[in-house]
Design an enzyme around this catalytic site. Structure first.
Site, PDB file in Angstrom:
ATOM      1  N   THR A 104      21.367 -11.527 -30.098  1.00 55.28           N
ATOM      2  CA  THR A 104      20.937 -12.348 -31.234  1.00 55.28           C
ATOM      3  C   THR A 104      22.195 -12.991 -31.812  1.00 55.28           C
ATOM      4  O   THR A 104      23.067 -12.302 -32.348  1.00 55.28           O
ATOM      5  CB  THR A 104      20.244 -11.502 -32.320  1.00 55.28           C
ATOM      6  OG1 THR A 104      19.154 -10.802 -31.733  1.00 55.28           O
ATOM      7  CG2 THR A 104      19.731 -12.387 -33.441  1.00 55.28           C
ATOM      8  N   LYS A 179      14.241 -16.910 -33.166  1.00 54.58           N
ATOM      9  CA  LYS A 179      14.553 -15.535 -33.601  1.00 54.58           C
ATOM     10  C   LYS A 179      14.872 -15.523 -35.106  1.00 54.58           C
ATOM     11  O   LYS A 179      14.516 -14.588 -35.825  1.00 54.58           O
ATOM     12  CB  LYS A 179      15.735 -15.001 -32.781  1.00 54.58           C
ATOM     13  CG  LYS A 179      16.268 -13.644 -33.203  1.00 54.58           C
ATOM     14  CD  LYS A 179      15.382 -12.474 -32.789  1.00 54.58           C
ATOM     15  CE  LYS A 179      15.966 -11.159 -33.317  1.00 54.58           C
ATOM     16  NZ  LYS A 179      15.273  -9.978 -32.866  1.00 54.58           N
ATOM     17  N   LYS A 247      23.759  -9.092 -40.050  1.00 60.89           N
ATOM     18  CA  LYS A 247      24.369 -10.068 -39.120  1.00 60.89           C
ATOM     19  C   LYS A 247      23.380 -11.200 -38.856  1.00 60.89           C
ATOM     20  O   LYS A 247      23.729 -12.379 -38.931  1.00 60.89           O
ATOM     21  CB  LYS A 247      24.759  -9.332 -37.821  1.00 60.89           C
ATOM     22  CG  LYS A 247      25.419 -10.161 -36.754  1.00 60.89           C
ATOM     23  CD  LYS A 247      24.497 -10.560 -35.610  1.00 60.89           C
ATOM     24  CE  LYS A 247      23.892  -9.406 -34.869  1.00 60.89           C
ATOM     25  NZ  LYS A 247      23.011  -9.812 -33.760  1.00 60.89           N
TER      26      LYS A 247
HETATM   27  N1  LIG Z   1      18.465  -2.566 -31.476  1.00 63.24           N
HETATM   28  C1  LIG Z   1      17.422  -3.346 -31.712  1.00 63.24           C
HETATM   29  O1  LIG Z   1      16.331  -2.877 -32.126  1.00 63.24           O
HETATM   30  C2  LIG Z   1      17.500  -4.837 -31.442  1.00 63.24           C
HETATM   31  C3  LIG Z   1      16.315  -5.578 -31.468  1.00 63.24           C
HETATM   32  C4  LIG Z   1      16.383  -6.947 -31.199  1.00 63.24           C
HETATM   33  C5  LIG Z   1      17.611  -7.564 -30.968  1.00 63.24           C
HETATM   34  N2  LIG Z   1      18.760  -6.813 -30.993  1.00 63.24           N
HETATM   35  C6  LIG Z   1      20.038  -7.504 -30.747  1.00 63.24           C
HETATM   36  O2  LIG Z   1      20.475  -7.176 -29.429  1.00 63.24           O
HETATM   37  C7  LIG Z   1      21.919  -7.131 -29.403  1.00 63.24           C
HETATM   38  C8  LIG Z   1      22.356  -5.741 -28.928  1.00 63.24           C
HETATM   39  O3  LIG Z   1      21.810  -4.763 -29.800  1.00 63.24           O
HETATM   40  P1  LIG Z   1      21.910  -3.195 -29.454  1.00 63.24           P
HETATM   41  O4  LIG Z   1      21.012  -2.517 -30.441  1.00 63.24           O
HETATM   42  O5  LIG Z   1      21.716  -2.969 -28.006  1.00 63.24           O
HETATM   43  O6  LIG Z   1      23.427  -2.932 -29.861  1.00 63.24           O
HETATM   44  P2  LIG Z   1      24.371  -1.678 -29.487  1.00 63.24           P
HETATM   45  O7  LIG Z   1      23.557  -0.496 -29.130  1.00 63.24           O
HETATM   46  O8  LIG Z   1      25.377  -1.577 -30.585  1.00 63.24           O
HETATM   47  O9  LIG Z   1      25.102  -2.183 -28.148  1.00 63.24           O
HETATM   48  C9  LIG Z   1      25.995  -3.251 -28.169  1.00 63.24           C
HETATM   49  C10 LIG Z   1      26.524  -3.430 -26.767  1.00 63.24           C
HETATM   50  O10 LIG Z   1      27.411  -4.533 -26.747  1.00 63.24           O
HETATM   51  C11 LIG Z   1      28.703  -4.110 -26.285  1.00 63.24           C
HETATM   52  N3  LIG Z   1      29.716  -4.887 -26.985  1.00 63.24           N
HETATM   53  C12 LIG Z   1      29.760  -5.176 -28.318  1.00 63.24           C
HETATM   54  N4  LIG Z   1      30.839  -5.919 -28.588  1.00 63.24           N
HETATM   55  C13 LIG Z   1      31.481  -6.106 -27.424  1.00 63.24           C
HETATM   56  C14 LIG Z   1      32.666  -6.799 -27.061  1.00 63.24           C
HETATM   57  N5  LIG Z   1      33.391  -7.464 -27.973  1.00 63.24           N
HETATM   58  N6  LIG Z   1      33.052  -6.779 -25.762  1.00 63.24           N
HETATM   59  C15 LIG Z   1      32.312  -6.118 -24.848  1.00 63.24           C
HETATM   60  N7  LIG Z   1      31.180  -5.441 -25.120  1.00 63.24           N
HETATM   61  C16 LIG Z   1      30.775  -5.452 -26.390  1.00 63.24           C
HETATM   62  C17 LIG Z   1      28.761  -2.639 -26.608  1.00 63.24           C
HETATM   63  O11 LIG Z   1      29.735  -1.998 -25.800  1.00 63.24           O
HETATM   64  P3  LIG Z   1      30.321  -0.540 -26.206  1.00 63.24           P
HETATM   65  O12 LIG Z   1      29.366   0.455 -25.630  1.00 63.24           O
HETATM   66  O13 LIG Z   1      31.663  -0.508 -25.597  1.00 63.24           O
HETATM   67  O14 LIG Z   1      30.379  -0.520 -27.726  1.00 63.24           O
HETATM   68  C18 LIG Z   1      27.328  -2.224 -26.276  1.00 63.24           C
HETATM   69  O15 LIG Z   1      27.144  -2.129 -24.881  1.00 63.24           O
HETATM   70  C19 LIG Z   1      22.382  -7.472 -30.827  1.00 63.24           C
HETATM   71  O16 LIG Z   1      22.689  -8.841 -30.901  1.00 63.24           O
HETATM   72  C20 LIG Z   1      21.164  -7.131 -31.689  1.00 63.24           C
HETATM   73  O17 LIG Z   1      21.139  -7.891 -32.888  1.00 63.24           O
HETATM   74  C21 LIG Z   1      18.722  -5.457 -31.216  1.00 63.24           C
END
Ligand SMILES: NC(=O)c1ccc[n+]([C@@H]2O[C@H](COP(=O)([O-])OP(=O)(O)OC[C@H]3O[C@@H](n4cnc5c(N)ncnc54)[C@H](OP(=O)(O)O)[C@@H]3O)[C@@H](O)[C@H]2O)c1
Length: 296
Positions: A104, A179, A247
């Site tokens: 997102t 979104k 965010k």
């Molecule tokens: N969780 C939800 O319910 C949900 C729903 C809809 C949309 N989203 C969106 O989907 C996206 C991911 O969400 P998530 O919940 O999966 O987040 P998350 O669990 O915090 O995972 C983030 C992932 O991105 C990697 N990452 C972050 N910054 C990075 C960087 N600078 N370089 C390389 N890798 C990086 C992290 O690696 P590390 O493991 O090394 O930290 C991890 O694999 C976000 O944009 C969020 O807004 C989430």
């Protein structure tokens, strides 16, 4: 569809199961995660399913032979850090391949990435998702896509393995804008639900009985059906984190200003989420708005 070579960068709460669905559908999946232990965990979990799987040391190495490369990281700058530079995916991708960003992020970033990809003959889609962790795990996400229809036709059948709906809404950026519309709806609905349940508590009503009645009428919502029990119990250690929502609302409010779209309620709820962060609730589910009403 026949099996293709894919790469998946970002094995977080969302990316981990999404990449798993690709492997289960028979696609070959080369994963990259910044914290490599998470990629090893993914291989241990999905290494034996139908698709050929392995892990790479850099985003570029993961993308090297892939026909479609998926990203699901945090924010705009996180996306740039895995796309650009010597070790970024773009350095490894060949003409004719497609980059799909499930993060997102902003619509401006989507347009920037489409141009950067086009310079290499690579297709690009912004494809943020809705449905949360459960939707990712069950393969029931809703995917909102921006980009050319030609590129969409290549990637849509691949994304279908973790989605209940994949829809193209226009050119690059249209997925991210959609979104934002989704998040505007959620912010307002959740604050309304929080106030309603708080009022019912103060009035001494039985929350389960109240919801049982009003959820059959015009007040019904996904949030009401799926969150009222945990809101009543004060349980917020799960779900979609307040930090992520802030965010998203920051991107939405900035975009609203450029579009001259007035978002007074969204701006207010964003400040309420800042209060929740101040209580230490940055990782709480977004339904924790009710906690702010109980404390103030
Ligand atoms: N969780 C939800 O319910 C949900 C729903 C809809 C949309 N989203 C969106 O989907 C996206 C991911 O969400 P998530 O919940 O999966 O987040 P998350 O669990 O915090 O995972 C983030 C992932 O991105 C990697 N990452 C972050 N910054 C990075 C960087 N600078 N370089 C390389 N890798 C990086 C992290 O690696 P590390 O493991 O090394 O930290 C991890 O694999 C976000 O944009 C969020 O807004 C989430």
């Amino acid at each position: 569809m026949s099996s293709i070579k894919t790469a998946f960068v970002g094995l977080g709460v969302m990316g981990f199961p999404m990449a798993g669905h690709l492997a289960a559908a028979g696609h070959s999946v080369r994963v990259y995660n910044r914290t490599s232990s998470r990629a090893r965990e993914w291989l241990a979990r999905f290494g034996d399913v139908a698709g050929a799987t392995d892990m790479a040391a850099t985003p570029r190495e993961a993308a090297g032979s892939a026909e479609v490369v998926f990203l699901c990281v945090g924010n705009d700058d996180d996306v740039r850090s895995v796309v650009y530079g010597d070790s970024g995916v773009l350095a490894g991708m060949s003409a004719g391949s497609v980059l799909v960003d499930h993060t997102t992020a902003s619509a401006d970033l989507a347009r920037e990435l489409e141009s950067a990809c086009a310079a290499k003959g690579v297709g690009f889609l912004d494809a943020p998702v809705s449905g949360g962790q459960a939707g990712a795990e069950n393969g029931q996400l809703t995917i909102m896509v921006g980009g050319s229809s030609q590129t969409f036709q290549i990637a849509e059948p691949v994304m279908a393995c973790y989605a209940k709906s994949v829809r193209r809404l226009g050119d690059a950026g249209a997925g991210q804008l959609t979104k934002m519309v989704n998040q505007i709806c959620i912010a307002g609905v959740l604050q309304g639900l929080a106030e309603a349940l708080h009022f019912a508590e103060q009035a001494g009503l039985d929350i389960a009985d109240v919801v049982d009645v009003i959820s059959k009428g015009a007040a019904q919502s996904w949030q009401m059906e799926n969150r009222y029990k945990t809101m009543a119990a004060g349980d917020f250690e799960f779900g979609f984190a307040v930090n992520w929502m802030r965010k998203d609302l920051d991107i939405t409010l900035r975009t609203g200003r450029t579009l001259s779209a007035r978002l007074p309620l969204t701006a207010l709820v964003d400040q309420f989420y800042a209060d929740v962060q101040a209580y230490g609730g940055g990782r709480w589910d977004t339904s924790s708005l009710i906690e702010r009403l109980r404390r103030t």
